[in-house]
Design a protein around this motif. Structure first.
Motif, PDB file in Angstrom:
ATOM      1  N   ILE A 179      10.966  -3.691  -2.839  1.00 37.01           N
ATOM      2  CA  ILE A 179      10.391  -4.023  -1.593  1.00 37.01           C
ATOM      3  C   ILE A 179      11.111  -5.106  -0.758  1.00 37.01           C
ATOM      4  CG2 ILE A 179       8.362  -4.889  -0.492  1.00 37.01           C
ATOM      5  CD1 ILE A 179       6.801  -3.482  -2.523  1.00 37.01           C
ATOM      6  N   LYS A 180      11.770  -5.050   0.377  1.00 38.27           N
ATOM      7  CA  LYS A 180      12.069  -6.180   1.239  1.00 38.27           C
ATOM      8  C   LYS A 180      11.142  -6.668   2.251  1.00 38.27           C
ATOM      9  CE  LYS A 180      17.008  -5.471   0.397  1.00 38.27           C
ATOM     10  NZ  LYS A 180      18.480  -5.757   0.890  1.00 38.27           N
ATOM     11  N   PRO A 181      10.796  -7.731   2.419  1.00 40.22           N
ATOM     12  CA  PRO A 181       9.850  -8.264   3.264  1.00 40.22           C
ATOM     13  C   PRO A 181      10.417  -8.170   4.953  1.00 40.22           C
ATOM     14  CG  PRO A 181      10.168 -10.028   1.710  1.00 40.22           C
ATOM     15  CD  PRO A 181      11.115  -8.754   1.383  1.00 40.22           C
ATOM     16  N   VAL A 182       9.832  -7.840   5.904  1.00 33.76           N
ATOM     17  CA  VAL A 182      10.387  -7.596   7.183  1.00 33.76           C
ATOM     18  C   VAL A 182      10.263  -9.188   7.709  1.00 33.76           C
ATOM     19  CG1 VAL A 182       9.993  -6.843   9.461  1.00 33.76           C
ATOM     20  CG2 VAL A 182       9.273  -5.436   7.479  1.00 33.76           C
ATOM     21  N   VAL A 183      11.840  -9.419   8.017  1.00 37.18           N
ATOM     22  CA  VAL A 183      11.896 -10.792   8.482  1.00 37.18           C
ATOM     23  C   VAL A 183      12.171 -10.378  10.224  1.00 37.18           C
ATOM     24  CG1 VAL A 183      13.815 -12.722   8.659  1.00 37.18           C
ATOM     25  CG2 VAL A 183      12.906 -11.871   6.554  1.00 37.18           C
ATOM     26  N   HIS A 184      11.397 -10.969  10.885  1.00 32.80           N
ATOM     27  CA  HIS A 184      11.541 -10.623  12.318  1.00 32.80           C
ATOM     28  C   HIS A 184      12.482 -11.639  13.167  1.00 32.80           C
ATOM     29  CE1 HIS A 184      10.065  -9.750  16.403  1.00 32.80           C
ATOM     30  NE2 HIS A 184      10.303 -11.002  16.711  1.00 32.80           N
ATOM     31  N   SER A 185      12.589 -12.685  12.547  1.00 36.38           N
ATOM     32  CA  SER A 185      13.713 -13.712  13.303  1.00 36.38           C
ATOM     33  C   SER A 185      14.076 -14.896  12.324  1.00 36.38           C
ATOM     34  CB  SER A 185      13.043 -14.300  14.724  1.00 36.38           C
ATOM     35  OG  SER A 185      12.121 -14.740  14.649  1.00 36.38           O
ATOM     36  N   SER A 186      15.121 -15.460  12.489  1.00 31.98           N
ATOM     37  CA  SER A 186      15.432 -16.494  11.788  1.00 31.98           C
ATOM     38  C   SER A 186      16.249 -17.750  12.427  1.00 31.98           C
ATOM     39  CB  SER A 186      16.465 -15.906  10.807  1.00 31.98           C
ATOM     40  OG  SER A 186      17.182 -16.721  10.112  1.00 31.98           O
ATOM     41  N   TYR A 187      15.651 -18.946  12.118  1.00 34.40           N
ATOM     42  CA  TYR A 187      16.026 -20.140  12.827  1.00 34.40           C
ATOM     43  C   TYR A 187      16.783 -21.123  11.884  1.00 34.40           C
ATOM     44  CZ  TYR A 187      13.141 -18.506  16.684  1.00 34.40           C
ATOM     45  OH  TYR A 187      12.420 -17.724  17.792  1.00 34.40           O
ATOM     46  N   HIS A 223       8.038   2.398   8.496  1.00 35.35           N
ATOM     47  CA  HIS A 223       7.841   1.641   7.149  1.00 35.35           C
ATOM     48  C   HIS A 223       6.951   2.132   6.367  1.00 35.35           C
ATOM     49  CE1 HIS A 223       9.299  -2.207   9.704  1.00 35.35           C
ATOM     50  NE2 HIS A 223      10.257  -1.413   9.192  1.00 35.35           N
ATOM     51  N   GLY A 224       6.409   3.472   6.848  1.00 33.84           N
ATOM     52  CA  GLY A 224       5.681   4.107   5.937  1.00 33.84           C
ATOM     53  C   GLY A 224       4.066   4.383   6.264  1.00 33.84           C
ATOM     54  N   ALA A 269       0.931  -1.088   0.151  1.00 34.69           N
ATOM     55  CA  ALA A 269       0.203   0.239   0.029  1.00 34.69           C
ATOM     56  C   ALA A 269       0.737   1.413   0.018  1.00 34.69           C
ATOM     57  CB  ALA A 269      -0.891   0.095   1.198  1.00 34.69           C
ATOM     58  N   HIS A 270       2.081   1.118   0.626  1.00 36.78           N
ATOM     59  CA  HIS A 270       2.824   2.428   0.771  1.00 36.78           C
ATOM     60  C   HIS A 270       3.543   2.726  -0.515  1.00 36.78           C
ATOM     61  CE1 HIS A 270       5.608   5.246   2.281  1.00 36.78           C
ATOM     62  NE2 HIS A 270       6.565   4.729   2.041  1.00 36.78           N
ATOM     63  N   ILE A 281       3.214  -0.081  16.445  1.00 38.89           N
ATOM     64  CA  ILE A 281       2.846   0.975  15.614  1.00 38.89           C
ATOM     65  C   ILE A 281       3.927   2.079  15.321  1.00 38.89           C
ATOM     66  CG2 ILE A 281       1.192   3.164  15.632  1.00 38.89           C
ATOM     67  CD1 ILE A 281      -0.668   1.444  17.758  1.00 38.89           C
ATOM     68  N   ASP A 282       4.755   2.135  16.348  1.00 38.77           N
ATOM     69  CA  ASP A 282       5.821   3.135  15.914  1.00 38.77           C
ATOM     70  C   ASP A 282       6.741   2.504  15.100  1.00 38.77           C
ATOM     71  OD1 ASP A 282       4.992   4.432  17.931  1.00 38.77           O
ATOM     72  OD2 ASP A 282       6.297   3.933  19.678  1.00 38.77           O
ATOM     73  N   ILE A 283       7.060   1.218  15.059  1.00 33.90           N
ATOM     74  CA  ILE A 283       8.069   0.435  13.855  1.00 33.90           C
ATOM     75  C   ILE A 283       7.418   0.525  12.665  1.00 33.90           C
ATOM     76  CG2 ILE A 283       8.872  -1.662  13.090  1.00 33.90           C
ATOM     77  CD1 ILE A 283       9.164  -2.433  16.015  1.00 33.90           C
ATOM     78  N   SER A 284       5.919   0.517  12.630  1.00 32.43           N
ATOM     79  CA  SER A 284       5.056   0.501  11.198  1.00 32.43           C
ATOM     80  C   SER A 284       5.431   1.995  10.530  1.00 32.43           C
ATOM     81  CB  SER A 284       3.598   0.083  11.380  1.00 32.43           C
ATOM     82  OG  SER A 284       2.888   1.066  12.046  1.00 32.43           O
TER      83      SER A 284
END
Ligand SMILES: NC(=O)c1ccc[n+]([C@@H]2O[C@H](COP(=O)([O-])OP(=O)(O)OC[C@H]3O[C@@H](n4cnc5c(N)ncnc54)[C@H](OP(=O)(O)O)[C@@H]3O)[C@@H](O)[C@H]2O)c1
Length: 331
Positions: free
Chosen positions: A297-305, A200-201, A177-178, A194-197
């Protein structure tokens, strides 16, 4: 090969399985990364329709083609790919066939060292993404793309609300959307998200745990044209506080409530549309990947295992603290 399997007794474990064989129109993909979805949690709890076990789970995956069937053109060999995460959409872009099903139950999924898929499920990996980012795309971005582009046809004049911004589809919706120039508002249970988003626009957001959130959202936005909704409220009348005439609610999840009620008179007098959506067609997947590449666009990766830690990764998804996708690397 190693794989995350849900056994017939609904026990989830990383197990050793035979590397699968390919047919003449199929390819063997060595998975480099796979991403989790809420779907794996529903399946592990036995809450998914058509439960067929045992099964290797996982729908999102990206990797390298290591074997190609005799009818597959040679240029797919060694290709870096993202896998279209379903079978059986059919030829009609408007709706899937009844045979439509997502990878990772009943068919084998991506949380494994290898997967066999028909060649038509392969799409080139966007070059600007690493493996984890590429694996984060399929379900989340396809679902958000169809909702916002096919159903809502948003543009720079649209005011979009995205509910539960911590979720994978919600994050994808924010990026799309952004990039399309829309004004975007979000809801979350946490101010931090909300602050992080906003970085991200997003233009702003409100906390859906506060009962006054619909009024706060109206004050903040002036009114909403499109809701990308993972969790419609149990009483949708709250939405009339902020919905503009002609607004569309595009529902793709039922995290908050499986049932909802609505004041039907306000619904039709305000020309509101309530639309259900689920994932998207292979053509939409192709269009979405082109859009992601074009807009870098780069998807947000929260964590990785790593795969051996996948149960911890699923526990993190269940806890719901994430912003974006939880990814499993297959090394
Ligand atoms: N139709 C489809 O094709 C499709 C595709 C993918 C997913 N889904 C479904 O969509 C839902 C979300 O999946 P996901 O993978 O994107 O999300 P996810 O990563 O599992 O995250 C879920 C998010 O939902 C939010 N949430 C929880 N309770 C909520 C409530 N009462 N009101 C508003 N938001 C709430 C939370 O956001 P905050 O932390 O910000 O509060 C949480 O981060 C799931 O039910 C999933 O099964 C459907």
């Amino acid at each position: 090969m190693k794989a995350l399997e849900l056994s017939a007794n609904k026990e989830l474990a990383v197990v050793e399985r035979e590397k699968p064989n390919i047919g003449e129109n199929e390819v063997l993909v060595a998975i480099k990364a796979a991403a989790l979805n809420h779907r794996e949690i529903w399946i592990a709890q036995g809450l998914y329709p058509g439960m067929t076990l045992p099964c290797i789970l996982g729908a999102d995956g990206a990797g390298v083609v290591v074997e190609a069937g005799s009818q597959v053109t040679a240029d797919w060999k060694d290709a870096e790919v993202v896998i279209y995460p379903a079978y059986g959409w059919g030829d009609n872009n408007a709706v899937p066939t009844k045979q439509f099903r997502v990878l990772g139950m009943p068919d084998p999924g991506t949380l494994a060292e290898y997967i066999v898929v028909p060649v038509e499920n392969l799409f080139p990996k966007p070059k600007h993404l690493n493996w984890e980012e590429a694996a984060a795309l399929p379900i989340a971005y396809l679902t958000a793309w169809r909702a916002l582009v096919y159903h809502a046809n948003i543009n720079k004049d649209s005011k979009v609300l995205i509910t539960g911004i911590g979720g994978g589809v919600a994050q994808a919706g924010l990026s799309i959307a952004h990039a399309l120039g829309a004004e975007v508002y979000v809801t979350s249970s946490k101010q931090e998200k909300i602050d992080i988003s906003k970085t991200h626009g997003a233009n702003g957001g409100v906390n859906y745990k506060d009962q006054l959130w619909p009024k706060q959202l109206k004050d903040l936005s002036g009114g909403i044209d499109v809701v990308l909704d993972s969790s419609p409220s149990a009483v949708l009348d709250d939405y009339f506080t902020f919905l503009n005439y002609g607004a569309k609610i595009i529902a793709y999840g039922s995290t908050g409530s499986r049932k909802t009620t609505i004041n039907i008179s306000k619904f039709f007098l305000r020309h509101i549309q309530f639309i259900g959506t689920a994932m998207g067609s292979p053509q939409e997947f192709k269009d979405m990947l082109a859009f992601v590449s074009e807009n870098e666009i780069k998807p947000v990766v929260h964590s990785s295992y790593v795969l051996d830690e996948v149960i911890d990764a699923i526990d993190e998804l269940k806890a719901g603290g994430q912003v974006g996708k939880i990814v499993v690397r297959i090394e």
